[in-house]
Motif scaffolding. Structure first.
Motif, mmCIF file in Angstrom:
data_model
loop_
_atom_site.group_PDB
_atom_site.id
_atom_site.type_symbol
_atom_site.label_atom_id
_atom_site.label_comp_id
_atom_site.label_asym_id
_atom_site.label_seq_id
_atom_site.Cartn_x
_atom_site.Cartn_y
_atom_site.Cartn_z
ATOM 1 N N LYS A 241 0.836 -1.195 0.000
ATOM 2 C CA LYS A 241 0.000 0.000 0.000
ATOM 3 C C LYS A 241 0.879 1.257 0.000
ATOM 4 O O LYS A 241 1.952 1.291 0.611
ATOM 5 C CB LYS A 241 -0.933 0.005 1.220
ATOM 6 N N CYS A 313 -13.774 3.579 2.105
ATOM 7 C CA CYS A 313 -13.930 4.991 1.767
ATOM 8 C C CYS A 313 -13.880 5.879 3.009
ATOM 9 O O CYS A 313 -13.216 6.924 3.016
ATOM 10 C CB CYS A 313 -15.239 5.195 1.017
ATOM 11 N N SER A 316 -10.386 6.583 4.288
ATOM 12 C CA SER A 316 -9.403 6.996 3.288
ATOM 13 C C SER A 316 -9.233 8.506 3.224
ATOM 14 O O SER A 316 -10.049 9.265 3.760
ATOM 15 C CB SER A 316 -9.829 6.489 1.902
ATOM 16 N N ILE A 328 -8.249 4.435 -3.367
ATOM 17 C CA ILE A 328 -8.639 4.141 -1.982
ATOM 18 C C ILE A 328 -8.055 2.810 -1.532
ATOM 19 O O ILE A 328 -7.497 2.696 -0.431
ATOM 20 C CB ILE A 328 -10.176 4.136 -1.843
ATOM 21 N N HIS A 331 -3.974 2.786 -1.116
ATOM 22 C CA HIS A 331 -3.326 3.635 -0.120
ATOM 23 C C HIS A 331 -3.587 3.124 1.297
ATOM 24 O O HIS A 331 -4.575 2.436 1.556
ATOM 25 C CB HIS A 331 -3.849 5.075 -0.227
ATOM 26 N N SER A 333 -4.667 3.608 5.252
ATOM 27 C CA SER A 333 -5.881 4.213 5.784
ATOM 28 C C SER A 333 -5.576 5.070 7.008
ATOM 29 O O SER A 333 -4.433 5.151 7.474
ATOM 30 C CB SER A 333 -6.884 3.127 6.166
ATOM 31 N N VAL A 357 -8.635 -2.015 5.290
ATOM 32 C CA VAL A 357 -8.224 -0.786 5.980
ATOM 33 C C VAL A 357 -7.328 -1.060 7.182
ATOM 34 O O VAL A 357 -6.684 -0.142 7.692
ATOM 35 C CB VAL A 357 -9.443 0.067 6.411
#
Length: 569
Positions: A241, A313, A316, A328, A331, A333, A357
């Motif tokens: 990530k 979401c 993020s 989203i 990457h 979290s 996440v």
């Protein structure tokens, strides 16, 4: 038993079939049918899909048309021919004498299942829904089975599959088969293009103004969406990530604090704002929270209409305002930032995981626990996440702890299984997962009992935090991931494309509680927060509000999205 001898179909001179029972009669029927070309099998299969599995698409595409006008009939006919021809093109490319039967069997079975849930719950098979289905666990999927589903699968999945396997396919030498297949494909393209051009003005208007209807064309919808999901997941597989936590640090004010922090973020499941008692709903579904010193946010909205979208979401840096699914998921979290600055971060789950996440962080899956008071062997009530919390708190290395509790909440359609018998307050209830067997009142009552249990769970979470207040500055934030449709306009459950989703699926409850010690240590003015609670907020605020409230400095922090910014010293 008397035997009956019948000659076989043309091409097998002198051959006979001896019939001794009902099964032999069926075999005799198919044996006497002429062999069919694969090309015609593709066309018939496409016709079957258009006629039996696309009711929702044609209903949406032809809605509100004037059927006294010939143009409406022309449009309907042209649309039917276009869709059938386009799907036939795909089948003509994929099917041959080796792949036809197994491939069509898979398509018949999956398409039958898809059409059942589309017609029953108004499901759109876009990439979000397909990803949601792929991440669904066995327990969740099993609750969707019913007698009606089995009958539908038998008629529209099993029987067509059996028919295909009984048919004899005509074999053609390879050199002749290729030009013949190309001729059929060209003919299908001409038919598709001609019928589309005949209705182009209305068709282009439909696709431009109601883009979502393309996700109702079955089986093209789920095949297209599945290919996109697989491509995206393959591209992201084994790729680390992208870090957003490198520059994060605790603000200078942390050094003056005398107690460690304990913050619990409860991620709700399928609770809608319309049925939240503190929002003025006719059923008092939040009696316990109403008696506590909590801040209720009555105008909160979600980032998506299903868990696979909303959970990644809300944690993020992008949110709904800059929604980009690939970014989203690629990457880090909010939780990675919190963990990076030295706050122990734990995800406790009573559902289907953290959806990426919490990758690399501690994740505790509690849905398969064996507690006889809270678990029935398949599912556990949400209070299971409070069991063992003393141990979680004691394990925190430096005392500071951020815990996420991911509820099973009110996940449908088996609402009646989301609360204990003691919470069966609103009656009569719908005590089955097959909502078609219940009235709207029964469905709503069962759902409301589930909300009532969430109220109890949150109140119990606050009670636990109060027991820790002598040693910790404690706080809790509750935010549901998305809402739910309970039959409004014939729509049930959730997962509609966000652009057309009703407010029942996008408006969610949000509640916050904090101890006096937490408010003092972090400089939060509770009275100010209470006054501002009536402002519109969304899951986009979560990332920045947590960073601001916990005094974590990051270049990704946006003060304009921090709902606590104007209420902190």
């Amino acid at each position: 038993m008397l035997a009956l001898k019948l000659p076989l179909a043309a091409g097998t001179p002198g051959a006979v079939l001896e019939i001794r029972g009902p099964r032999d009669y069926i075999s005799a029927f198919f044996a006497r049918l002429p062999a069919i070309r694969v090309e015609w099998l593709a066309i018939f299969a496409s016709l079957f899909f258009s006629l039996s599995c696309n009711y929702l698409f044609f209903s949406a595409a032809l809605a509100n048309r004037d059927w006294s006008s010939s143009s409406s009939w022309v449009f309907g006919a042209g649309l039917f021919v276009s869709i059938t021809a386009l799907q036939a093109i795909g089948l003509l490319v994929l099917l041959n004498r080796w792949t036809s039967k197994p491939l069509l069997t898979v398509l018949f079975i999956v398409t039958a299942a898809a059409s059942y849930y589309m017609n029953k719950y108004t499901v759109f098979f876009n990439t979000e829904m397909v990803r949601n289905i792929l991440r669904t666990d066995v327990k969740e999927a099993s609750e969707l089975f019913s007698l009606n589903f089995c009958i539908h699968m038998l008629v529209f999945g099993v029987l067509p599959s059996v028919l295909v396997w009984k048919l004899r396919l005509r074999t053609t030498p390879f050199r002749r088969a290729i030009p013949i297949r190309l001729l059929y494909i060209v003919a299908a393209i001409v038919v598709a293009a001609g019928s589309t051009m005949m209705i182009f003005q209305d068709f282009s208007s439909l696709m431009r103004n109601q883009k979502e209807v393309r996700f109702l064309i079955t089986p093209s919808n789920y095949l297209f969406s599945l290919s996109r999901v697989v491509a995206a997941d393959t591209a992201q597989a084994n790729v680390p990530k992208i870090k957003i936590s490198d520059d994060a640090k605790l603000a200078a004010g942390w050094g003056a604090r005398t107690k460690p922090m304990l913050f619990v973020l409860v991620v709700g499941e399928t609770t809608r704002a319309a049925n939240w008692g503190m929002n003025g709903y006719e059923h008092q579904t939040t009696p316990e929270l109403s008696k506590l010193d909590v801040m209720n946010f009555p105008h909160a909205t979600s980032c998506g209409t299903n868990t696979e979208v909303s959970v990644p979401c809300m944690f993020s840096i992008y949110g709904r305002r800059n929604y980009d699914e690939a970014k989203i998921r690629s990457h880090e979290s909010l939780l990675h930032i919190i963990d990076k600055v030295g706050i122990n971060t734990v995800w406790r789950d009573n559902q289907s995981g953290c959806k990426g996440v919490c990758d690399g962080l501690e994740e505790q899956m509690l849905g398969a626990s064996k507690d006889p008071k809270l678990c029935d062997g398949e599912r556990c009530l949400d209070e299971i996440m409070l069991e063992g919390m003393d141990g979680v708190v004691q394990k925190a290395k430096n005392g500071n702890l951020f815990v996420v509790m991911h509820q099973l909440g009110n996940h449908g359609p088996a609402y009646y299984r989301r609360y204990p018998a003691a919470m069966r307050t609103f009656t009569p209830t719908c005590d089955t997962a097959d909502l078609s067997k219940c009235t709207r009142e029964q469905i709503t009552n069962s759902y409301d009992n589930g909300v009532l249990y969430t109220d109890h769970f949150l109140a119990k979470t606050i009670a636990f935090l109060k027991t820790q207040s002598d040693s910790y500055d404690t706080a809790m934030l509750y935010l549901s991931d998305h809402g739910e449709s309970l039959g409004e306009n014939g729509i049930y459950l959730h997962g509609l494309p966000y652009s057309i989703a009703p407010k029942e699926q996008t408006e969610v409850p949000m509640v916050m509680w904090m101890s006096s010690g937490f408010a003092s240590s972090f400089g939060v003015n509770k009275d100010c927060m209470q006054r501002r609670a009536g402002n519109a907020v969304s899951q986009d605020n979560l990332f920045h509000s947590i960073l601001g409230m916990l005094q974590i400095e990051s270049k990704y922090y946006d003060k304009a999205l921090d709902m606590t910014a104007g209420c902190r010293a």
